[in-house]
Enzyme design. Sequence first.
Site, PDB file in Angstrom:
ATOM      1  NE  ARG A 168      38.922  27.684  33.016  1.00  6.81           N
ATOM      2  CZ  ARG A 168      38.566  28.442  31.989  1.00  6.81           C
ATOM      3  NH1 ARG A 168      37.647  29.383  32.137  1.00  6.81           N
ATOM      4  NH2 ARG A 168      39.098  28.246  30.808  1.00  6.81           N
ATOM      5  CB  SER A 242      44.382  25.549  31.174  1.00  7.65           C
ATOM      6  OG  SER A 242      43.996  26.062  29.931  1.00  7.65           O
ATOM      7  CD  GLU A 338      41.471  25.434  34.348  1.00  6.41           C
ATOM      8  OE1 GLU A 338      41.718  26.478  33.743  1.00  6.41           O
ATOM      9  OE2 GLU A 338      40.989  24.424  33.812  1.00  6.41           O
TER      10      GLU A 338
END
Length: 342
Positions: A168, A242, A338
């Site tokens: 990520r 998420s 995130e």
Amino acid sequence: MAPRLDILHNYPLRTLNTFGIDVQAAHYLQVTDPAQLDALYREPALRDMPRLVLGGGSNLLLTRDFPGLVLHIATRGVVVTGEDEQHVFVTAQAGENWHAFVQWTLAHGLPGLENLSLIPGYVGAAPIQNIGAYGSELADYFYACEVFDCHTGETRSLNKQDCRFAYRDSVFKHELRDCAVIINVTFALPRKWQANLRYSELANELANYGVQAPTASDISQAVIAVRTRKLPDPAKIGNAGSFFKNPVVTAEQRDTLLTKYPSLISYSQANGSYKLAAGWLIEQCGWKGKTMGAAGVHAQHALVLVNYGGASGEDLLRLANQVRDDVLEKFGVVLEPEPLII
Ligand code: EPU
């Protein structure tokens, strides 16, 4: 002729972010042609404004009105741009919807991206956080991208190494954070395709269908089914997937936690560290299905924060901070958000 810059003012962003946060952009431009970026660069008043590049708005938490210029990327187009012995190269413009692009590749007999089906957002945002799911990530198929550099006014190409992809993460969250606008992305799709069924829930889903040798389309269907079951549809309940990354800890930390919490979920990493399941940590803190006003922790997946309707970005941030503090207190593990928080 230089393209027109139709800048709009006090532009509502509620339908342009998947959390559905009701804030405004002071100035807004829909980018349908990369030449507009060059025209912007030539206007010092616009060039020097704070800038937010918006794709599908699916990895973004807006906590206030944006005081500068929102560039809403709306460029379209997908083409096969070449091939070599091992790959077919496909280039998609940044404003293409990710899932529609994946389906386009499959419909054209070009497998590879099927495990990444139904991820919300646009193609141009996909490299920024190196989107990943069900045992695949963008970096596995990324070949190159073209970016417009808002500091120099140049367009250049970045290869996979330049992008420094990690979990990520990429160069677009670091050095290039405030200057690069991704114009298009080229993928190298394999000529010799193999099903990737490393993620056991996906393998089980296909086994339940009675499929022995799944095609890429079968896998895509199975991913869509699993995602639809577990994750809320942003078109129905505001969310950004998420909300936290899965934290990575040392083997020592993981062993200590495992002794105390034998059902701890962890995955060993190539470098000897362990990734922990943030959803599990949050659930253990009692947050799954809880709400704070209109903001909540999703009842089916504790890693997903949701807007049940009318929550502000600050409400969601307050909830996220509370969740993060509780996980830190109970497990001594720091959760990192995130999405981009503005
Ligand atoms: N779990 C719980 N409780 C929960 C949620 C999950 O105990 O409330 C457990 C699950 O039972 C499972 C483990 O946690 O054993 C991991 O859950 P899951 O397989 O759903 O994956 P994840 O680690 O929570 C990651 C990605 C998702 C991606 C899935 C599938 C991150 C931050 N998230 O989630 O990506 O879809 O794996 O590959 O890495 C996203 O980035 O927005 C996203 C949705």
